[in-house]
Design an enzyme around this catalytic site. Structure first.
Site, PDB file in Angstrom:
ATOM      1  CE  LYS A 152      60.933  27.569   1.125  1.00 61.07           C
ATOM      2  NZ  LYS A 152      59.823  26.798   1.220  1.00 61.07           N
ATOM      3  CB  SER A 176      59.604  21.500  -5.449  1.00 61.60           C
ATOM      4  OG  SER A 176      59.551  22.071  -4.334  1.00 61.60           O
ATOM      5  CD  GLU A 180      62.290  15.944   9.288  1.00 68.29           C
ATOM      6  OE1 GLU A 180      62.706  14.991  10.039  1.00 68.29           O
ATOM      7  OE2 GLU A 180      63.079  16.052   8.043  1.00 68.29           O
ATOM      8  N   GLY A 192      59.531  11.571   5.090  1.00 63.66           N
ATOM      9  CA  GLY A 192      60.633  12.132   4.771  1.00 63.66           C
ATOM     10  C   GLY A 192      61.260  12.796   6.099  1.00 63.66           C
ATOM     11  CG  ASP A 240      65.796  14.875   5.588  1.00 66.08           C
ATOM     12  OD1 ASP A 240      64.551  15.112   5.322  1.00 66.08           O
ATOM     13  OD2 ASP A 240      66.520  15.795   5.624  1.00 66.08           O
ATOM     14  CB  SER A 293      55.021  26.953   6.188  1.00 65.88           C
ATOM     15  OG  SER A 293      54.458  26.054   5.676  1.00 65.88           O
TER      16      SER A 293
END
Ligand SMILES: *Cc1c(COP(=O)(O)O)cnc(C)c1O
Length: 331
Positions: free
Chosen positions: A59, A84, A210, A214, A216, A310
């Site tokens: 990030k 989060s 994923e 979750g 989506d 990650s």
């Protein structure tokens, strides 16, 4: 043949420009190999270790790329972000390095380690109850009141471009790949990575992963529109997103081959594999991509496969607790 990225909201040239901005500031993280992992899967796996990135996750790349492009007026007003965890730390550290004031809106149940680390980078933390309040509204209100610029965790062109630099580095280092596995939350990481893979390693199949609870983005691809889901219950706290981004979705539709899902139990087994075999600490979300291949969800035998690890931000007690669950199933 690589596909054209001309019609997309972010392009490979944006990823290249981001690489120039973060050069010498973000770490060029190591690529690890494991004979055990290769033997298990029959593939040649190249693990890009963003758990060793500054603040412990990829990030930082997107956050720094976004803040480095603030106008003088935006720098003066400061930055606000909701997250989060890892995006918050990425923004907080980048803001500190660039001398910009930062406010971070975090759920009150976020891991304490992440809240403390965010404060440690000098940011002001505003907590909210994620069951009752809406972080987008809180973020927008504070941004308006204080004249701050909101940088969202994935649905932002500069963030997406920054995240893609990790795959750019990976392919520069190891050469062309047959497949690339990337974990997926709001799909900022996989979008940037797919732009880099498509341009630098034409024909490389990009597979997003994923949490099963979750999925989506998988649902959204199947329906051809962005699906909104209930807050998923998964240990992968970095991928508890409820809807893919408006900017990331068309990139995923164009450049990602498919989305696979893995269970929390598979994530824990993968965390344990990393601890025992490769001696590295990886947070549950960081295990998504690796779990898909190590736990046999996707078969990539004979292929050269990039795997993005990650992040590695997990507090020691939670880590120990999760690993002991894996032991409990086995014995
Ligand atoms: C944010 C995050 C992800 C998901 O990234 P998106 O860009 O939201 O898809 C995956 N792993 C870790 C460790 C993260 O912090």
């Amino acid at each position: 043949m690589s596909r054209s990225d001309a019609g997309l909201p972010v392009r490979f040239e944006d990823v290249k420009a981001a690489a120039g901005r973060i050069a010498g500031i973000a770490h060029r993280t190591p690529v690890l190999r494991s004979r055990t992992a290769d033997a298990l899967t029959g593939a040649q796996l190249f693990f890009k270790c963003e758990n060793f990135q500054r603040m412990g996750a990829f990030k930082f790349r997107g956050a720094y790329n976004a803040l480095a492009q603030f106008t003088p007026a935006q720098r003066e007003g400061g930055v606000i972000a909701y997250s989060s965890g890892n995006h918050a730390q990425g923004i907080a550290l980048s803001a500190q390095l660039l001398g910009i004031k930062a406010v971070i809106v975090m759920p009150s149940d976020a891991p304490q380690l992440k809240i403390d680390a965010t404060r440690g980078y000098g940011a002001e933390v505003v907590l909210y109850d994620r069951a009752r309040e809406n972080r987008e509204q809180i973020g927008a209100r504070i941004a308006a009141e204080r004249g701050m610029t909101l940088v969202p965790p994935y649905d932002h062109a500069h963030v997406i471009a920054g995240q893609g630099t990790c795959t750019m580095e990976l392919i520069e280092e190891v050469g062309p790949l047959d497949a690339l596995l990337v974990c997926v939350g709001g799909a900022g990481l996989v979008s940037g990575c797919a732009l880099a893979a498509n341009a630098m390693s034409p024909g490389c199949e990009v597979i997003g992963v994923e949490p099963q609870a979750g999925n989506d983005v998988q649902l959204s691809l199947a329906r051809g529109e962005r699906v909104h889901i209930a807050l998923p219950e998964t240990i992968a706290d970095g991928a508890q997103t409820q809807q893919v981004g408006a900017l990331t979705f068309p990139i995923v539709q164009t450049l990602v081959s498919r989305i696979e899902t893995v269970t929390d139990a598979q994530l824990v087994d993968t965390m344990r594999f990393f601890a025992e075999r490769m001696k590295i600490v990886v947070e549950p979300t960081g295990c998504l991509a690796a779990a898909a291949v190590l736990q046999g969800q996707v078969s990539l035998a004979g292929k050269r496969v990039g795997v993005i690890i990650s992040g590695g931000n997990i507090d020691a007690l939670r880590y120990a607790k999760l690993l002991s669950q894996s032991g409990a199933r086995e014995h």
